[in-house]
Write a protein that holds these residues in place. Structure first.
Motif, PDB file in Angstrom:
ATOM      1  N   PRO A 442     132.662  23.830  62.945  1.00  0.00           N
ATOM      2  CA  PRO A 442     133.471  25.080  62.887  1.00  0.00           C
ATOM      3  C   PRO A 442     132.798  26.078  61.944  1.00  0.00           C
ATOM      4  O   PRO A 442     132.898  27.270  61.963  1.00  0.00           O
ATOM      5  N   GLY A 443     132.375  25.552  60.740  1.00  0.00           N
ATOM      6  CA  GLY A 443     132.003  26.582  59.762  1.00  0.00           C
ATOM      7  C   GLY A 443     130.555  27.141  60.228  1.00  0.00           C
ATOM      8  O   GLY A 443     130.341  28.597  60.027  1.00  0.00           O
ATOM      9  N   MET A 444     129.742  26.485  60.910  1.00  0.00           N
ATOM     10  CA  MET A 444     128.664  27.034  61.377  1.00  0.00           C
ATOM     11  C   MET A 444     128.776  28.054  62.477  1.00  0.00           C
ATOM     12  O   MET A 444     128.257  29.039  62.521  1.00  0.00           O
ATOM     13  N   VAL A 445     129.757  27.730  63.273  1.00  0.00           N
ATOM     14  CA  VAL A 445     130.322  28.748  64.248  1.00  0.00           C
ATOM     15  C   VAL A 445     130.540  30.087  63.674  1.00  0.00           C
ATOM     16  O   VAL A 445     130.415  31.247  64.025  1.00  0.00           O
ATOM     17  N   MET A 446     131.643  29.864  62.574  1.00  0.00           N
ATOM     18  CA  MET A 446     132.121  31.099  61.787  1.00  0.00           C
ATOM     19  C   MET A 446     130.943  31.773  61.444  1.00  0.00           C
ATOM     20  O   MET A 446     130.924  33.114  61.283  1.00  0.00           O
ATOM     21  N   VAL A 447     130.065  31.492  60.684  1.00  0.00           N
ATOM     22  CA  VAL A 447     129.179  31.982  59.916  1.00  0.00           C
ATOM     23  C   VAL A 447     128.058  32.672  60.884  1.00  0.00           C
ATOM     24  O   VAL A 447     127.742  33.864  60.833  1.00  0.00           O
ATOM     25  N   LEU A 448     127.754  32.011  62.056  1.00  0.00           N
ATOM     26  CA  LEU A 448     126.821  32.421  63.007  1.00  0.00           C
ATOM     27  C   LEU A 448     127.596  33.842  63.531  1.00  0.00           C
ATOM     28  O   LEU A 448     126.739  34.741  63.968  1.00  0.00           O
ATOM     29  N   ALA A 449     128.752  33.654  63.980  1.00  0.00           N
ATOM     30  CA  ALA A 449     129.592  34.494  64.751  1.00  0.00           C
ATOM     31  C   ALA A 449     129.419  35.772  63.899  1.00  0.00           C
ATOM     32  O   ALA A 449     129.126  36.976  64.594  1.00  0.00           O
ATOM     33  N   GLU A 450     129.524  35.832  62.814  1.00  0.00           N
ATOM     34  CA  GLU A 450     129.645  37.067  61.836  1.00  0.00           C
ATOM     35  C   GLU A 450     128.318  37.644  61.631  1.00  0.00           C
ATOM     36  O   GLU A 450     127.963  38.855  61.648  1.00  0.00           O
ATOM     37  N   TRP A 451     127.428  36.654  61.302  1.00  0.00           N
ATOM     38  CA  TRP A 451     126.004  37.083  61.019  1.00  0.00           C
ATOM     39  C   TRP A 451     125.450  37.777  62.171  1.00  0.00           C
ATOM     40  O   TRP A 451     124.639  38.782  62.330  1.00  0.00           O
ATOM     41  N   PHE A 452     125.700  37.044  63.418  1.00  0.00           N
ATOM     42  CA  PHE A 452     124.949  37.551  64.482  1.00  0.00           C
ATOM     43  C   PHE A 452     125.292  39.285  64.896  1.00  0.00           C
ATOM     44  O   PHE A 452     124.422  39.883  65.410  1.00  0.00           O
ATOM     45  N   ALA A 453     126.545  39.464  64.737  1.00  0.00           N
ATOM     46  CA  ALA A 453     127.114  40.719  64.897  1.00  0.00           C
ATOM     47  C   ALA A 453     126.358  41.918  64.147  1.00  0.00           C
ATOM     48  O   ALA A 453     126.173  42.967  64.511  1.00  0.00           O
ATOM     49  N   PHE A 454     125.993  41.579  63.035  1.00  0.00           N
ATOM     50  CA  PHE A 454     125.125  42.537  62.385  1.00  0.00           C
ATOM     51  C   PHE A 454     123.541  42.443  62.569  1.00  0.00           C
ATOM     52  O   PHE A 454     122.980  43.483  62.562  1.00  0.00           O
ATOM     53  N   GLU A 455     123.059  41.163  62.590  1.00  0.00           N
ATOM     54  CA  GLU A 455     121.620  41.006  62.683  1.00  0.00           C
ATOM     55  C   GLU A 455     121.094  41.439  64.153  1.00  0.00           C
ATOM     56  O   GLU A 455     119.908  41.999  64.318  1.00  0.00           O
ATOM     57  N   VAL A 456     122.241  41.469  65.127  1.00  0.00           N
ATOM     58  CA  VAL A 456     121.681  42.105  66.356  1.00  0.00           C
ATOM     59  C   VAL A 456     121.244  43.397  66.477  1.00  0.00           C
ATOM     60  O   VAL A 456     120.404  43.873  67.283  1.00  0.00           O
ATOM     61  N   LEU A 457     121.719  44.342  65.342  1.00  0.00           N
ATOM     62  CA  LEU A 457     121.354  45.726  65.437  1.00  0.00           C
ATOM     63  C   LEU A 457     119.787  45.805  64.770  1.00  0.00           C
ATOM     64  O   LEU A 457     119.171  46.787  65.357  1.00  0.00           O
ATOM     65  N   LEU A 615     123.454  53.577  66.005  1.00  0.00           N
ATOM     66  CA  LEU A 615     123.753  51.957  65.829  1.00  0.00           C
ATOM     67  C   LEU A 615     124.514  52.036  64.543  1.00  0.00           C
ATOM     68  O   LEU A 615     125.597  51.071  64.475  1.00  0.00           O
ATOM     69  N   TRP A 616     124.332  52.826  63.384  1.00  0.00           N
ATOM     70  CA  TRP A 616     125.000  52.463  61.929  1.00  0.00           C
ATOM     71  C   TRP A 616     126.440  53.346  62.223  1.00  0.00           C
ATOM     72  O   TRP A 616     127.394  52.924  61.704  1.00  0.00           O
ATOM     73  N   VAL A 617     126.420  54.371  63.141  1.00  0.00           N
ATOM     74  CA  VAL A 617     128.086  54.870  63.366  1.00  0.00           C
ATOM     75  C   VAL A 617     128.819  53.657  63.745  1.00  0.00           C
ATOM     76  O   VAL A 617     130.115  53.665  63.420  1.00  0.00           O
ATOM     77  N   GLY A 618     128.683  53.067  64.783  1.00  0.00           N
ATOM     78  CA  GLY A 618     129.480  52.020  65.479  1.00  0.00           C
ATOM     79  C   GLY A 618     129.891  51.040  64.374  1.00  0.00           C
ATOM     80  O   GLY A 618     131.031  50.560  64.394  1.00  0.00           O
ATOM     81  N   VAL A 619     128.784  50.488  63.460  1.00  0.00           N
ATOM     82  CA  VAL A 619     129.376  49.479  62.418  1.00  0.00           C
ATOM     83  C   VAL A 619     130.183  50.186  61.329  1.00  0.00           C
ATOM     84  O   VAL A 619     131.097  49.398  61.002  1.00  0.00           O
ATOM     85  N   THR A 620     129.963  51.340  61.010  1.00  0.00           N
ATOM     86  CA  THR A 620     130.737  52.105  60.155  1.00  0.00           C
ATOM     87  C   THR A 620     132.200  52.233  60.827  1.00  0.00           C
ATOM     88  O   THR A 620     133.087  52.150  59.929  1.00  0.00           O
TER      89      THR A 620
END
Length: 653
Positions: A442-457, A615-620
């Motif tokens: 679960p710890g790996m899934v939580m980190v990956l889920a958040e990381w991927f949301a930003f790195e995909v940009l 791309l940056w407007v969306g995350v902002t």
């Protein structure tokens, strides 16, 4: 840019009703500990019956009795541009049973100081009326602004009634004065302070001031800011070193770093978070040598996972070439093939950090970074520029630095402190992996889920071309660097609020939360001002390419606005952890980033043709929405319920 970081936490046996711990239970950790203990006889395991890890004298035992107001700031996985996402109480929280002697003494000092500020204990240094009369206007103004004491009422009848606890037969008549002279504190004095503190809390007489909370949060934050900046510099330095080689190289190093984050660093950090529970559980139970056993299991487990990771990195060029243009993919693949040399050491350091942190040795990693970070800067200069190795020199410098980290940490444990929890290599480390894996995944899934949301940009920006990918590299580096200030502030605020909630001081916790929110806004405005002033200077630190400079300068206004929302969101995540509502923040982040922010980013960037700015407007907008939703939730939450839940968890042990 800040999703709620995960506290490094423990689950010992301390169960005071006014404990500072804000724990969640961990049955898996109990299961793992029970299995390990069943395999060893009593003479094989070093047991500290008090569970403090100090094995000290009676005075140490006295110090653990009663409420613990002080708690070290919670630690999180260092070395990432993004903190890990916490979806709920899957791991325990800082436990006062694991405080060191010094930290327990600080807890007592914090309690005495609050009692003095509320005029329940006499002041530490008495001031005569004559001295008060000679105070100048500047002195009076200074005390009015910076004094942590609550103002007295206009009449004696408005002052809080003094709580008197009758002395025992053995209570020293001059206990307070003797203590100031360095005499050891006795059991009776601890019990006297505990009784007075609990009576004052029960009577609702303990309040705090914004001055005290600002001072406390500033003290908590300052060392964390330095530590975060030092470890983040390990990756940022390679980007600086490569950036002057050309636009292609600048984009490729970001692409390679993104791939390394998603495929290796984030999974390893997520998996290692299980040691925050398992190592601390073993240490808090008094079986210190089982901490080393948990470390060995994690090292073996991570070593097995490194084989598929190495295979992915070795073939990264072909994988990336199917998604972006071939030249950037080729350089990124070259970077990752060299970086393979540092992956095992990175895994060992992440596990080793938890090993020392479970013992309350939090400064060890800071000392390691004080050596490794400057060395990394030197190696990047040496390999990339002085020896003329170019692009290949940057990953080699990173790999060498990563190999230094566990070696330096090992030397610290061996020569300074921490070896008492090792216990030697054991065959048992090859068994009982079930609880560890069930906590780690679960710890790996939580980190990956958040990381991927930003790195995909970053991956999406590569669709626009080499120049856009290079500009994205600069923006990510700048925004991640500035994030290293509000993120430690959120950790400090989370710790302080959790302390006060755990001590049933709800109004004081709200005061501390307000101070932290103001601090987040101030830090955000500082970052806004900094980036606004150097809008055109910042991209020139990385490149001289006019197209890249123009792209960065055009997108920086959005990034500047994001800084304010970034600080606000980081603080809101921390406060949610402090009141034990981090699961709401986790789900809010997932929904807003994946259902709102990323679709807006792609719609504006690709659909409307706004490119990198879109791309940056969306995350902002996502950060603004996250912070507003979380502040709204905290505004309407009943903090008294949170305090009651903390009391019930602590009483349950």
């Amino acid at each position: 840019m800040g999703i709620s970081p995960r506290s490094t936490t423990t689950a010992g046996d301390f169960a005071s009703p006014f404990s500072s711990s804000f724990r969640a239970s961990s049955p898996l950790a109990h299961e793992s500990l029970a299995r390990d203990l069943a395999e060893f006889s009593d003479d094989e395991v070093d047991v500290d019956v008090q569970g403090t890890g100090d094995g000290g004298s009676d005075s140490d035992v006295d110090e653990t009795v009663g409420p613990m107001l002080y708690r070290r700031p919670s630690l999180v996985p260092f070395g990432s541009s993004r903190p890990s996402l916490n979806l709920g109480p899957s791991g325990p929280h800082d436990d006062p049973a694991l405080l060191t002697r010094l930290e327990r003494a600080r807890s007592r000092d914090a309690e005495r100081s609050l009692l003095r500020d509320n005029h329940i204990l006499p002041p530490k240094h008495a001031i005569s009326q004559q001295q008060k009369g000679h105070a100048g206007p500047l002195t009076s103004l200074y005390k009015r602004v910076f004094s942590t004491k609550l103002p007295r009422g206009s009449g004696d009848e408005e002052a809080p009634p003094r709580i008197v606890i009758g002395p025992a037969e053995t209570t020293p008549l001059l206990g307070g004065e003797e203590r100031e002279r360095g005499r050891a504190v006795t059991r009776e004095e601890h019990e006297h302070l505990n009784a007075r503190w609990e009576a004052a809390v029960a009577a609702g007489q303990i309040k705090t001031t914004w001055q005290r909370e600002a001072k406390t949060i500033a003290v908590y934050s300052r060392s964390l800011v330095i530590t975060f900046l030092l470890q983040y510099s390990l990756n940022a330095t390679s980007i600086f070193a490569v950036s002057r080689l050309g636009t292609l190289e600048l984009g490729a190093v970001t692409l390679a770093s993104m791939t390394a984050n998603i495929t290796c660093y984030a999974p390893i950090q997520g998996l290692a978070t299980s040691l925050d529970t398992l190592c601390a559980q073993a240490y808090g139970s008094g079986h210190k040598q089982l901490v080393g056993l948990q470390l060995q299991r994690m090292l073996y487990f991570l070593a097995l996972l490194l084989f598929p990771i190495a295979a992915i990195w070795w073939n990264a060029e072909r994988i990336l070439a199917s998604m972006i243009e071939p030249d950037s993919a080729a350089l990124a693949g070259q970077y990752l093939r060299i970086l393979v040399l540092g992956a095992p050491a990175y895994a060992a350091f992440e596990a080793g950090k938890r090993f020392v942190q479970a013992q309350g040795i939090f400064h060890a990693t800071t000392y390691v970074l004080l050596i490794a970070a400057p060395t990394n800067v030197f190696l990047n200069w040496l390999f990339v520029w002085h020896l003329g190795w170019g692009f290949r020199g940057a990953p080699l410098a990173v790999a060498i630095t990563q190999n230094m980290l566990p070696l330096l940490l090992f030397l610290y444990v061996w020569l300074v402190d921490g070896s008492q929890a090792w216990g030697g290599f054991r065959k048992a480390a090859l068994r009982n992996w079930g609880p560890m894996i069930r906590l780690a995944l679960p710890g790996m899934v939580m980190v990956l889920a958040e990381w991927f949301a930003f790195e995909v940009l970053t991956l999406a920006s590569g669709k626009f071309g080499v120049a856009t990918l290079a500009a994205q590299s600069i923006l990510v580096t700048v925004s991640s660097t500035t994030f290293q200030i509000p993120f430690p502030l959120s950790i400090a605020g989370s710790t302080r609020v959790a302390n006060l909630i755990g001590a049933q001081l709800v109004e004081a916790a709200k005061t501390s939360a307000k101070v932290t929110i103001v601090g987040g806004v101030v830090v955000g405005l500082f970052n806004v001002t900094l980036l606004s002033i150097f809008r055109y200077k910042i991209p020139m630190l990385f490149t001289q390419d006019p197209e890249v400079i123009e792209l960065v300068a055009r997108t920086l206004p959005v990034c500047v606005v994001m800084q304010l929302f970034d600080g606000m969101a980081a603080v809101s995540h921390g406060l949610l952890r402090g009141i034990g509502r981090q699961e709401f923040g986790g789900y809010a982040n997932l929904v807003i980033y994946y259902i709102v922010a990323l679709p807006i980013s792609f719609g504006l960037g690709f659909g409307l043709g706004w490119g990198l700015t879109g791309l940056w407007v969306g995350v902002t907008f996502g950060l603004l929405l996250v912070s507003l939703v979380e502040y709204w939730f905290m505004w309407w939450s009943d903090w008294n319920v949170a305090a009651k839940e903390a009391e019930n968890r602590n009483a349950a042990g």
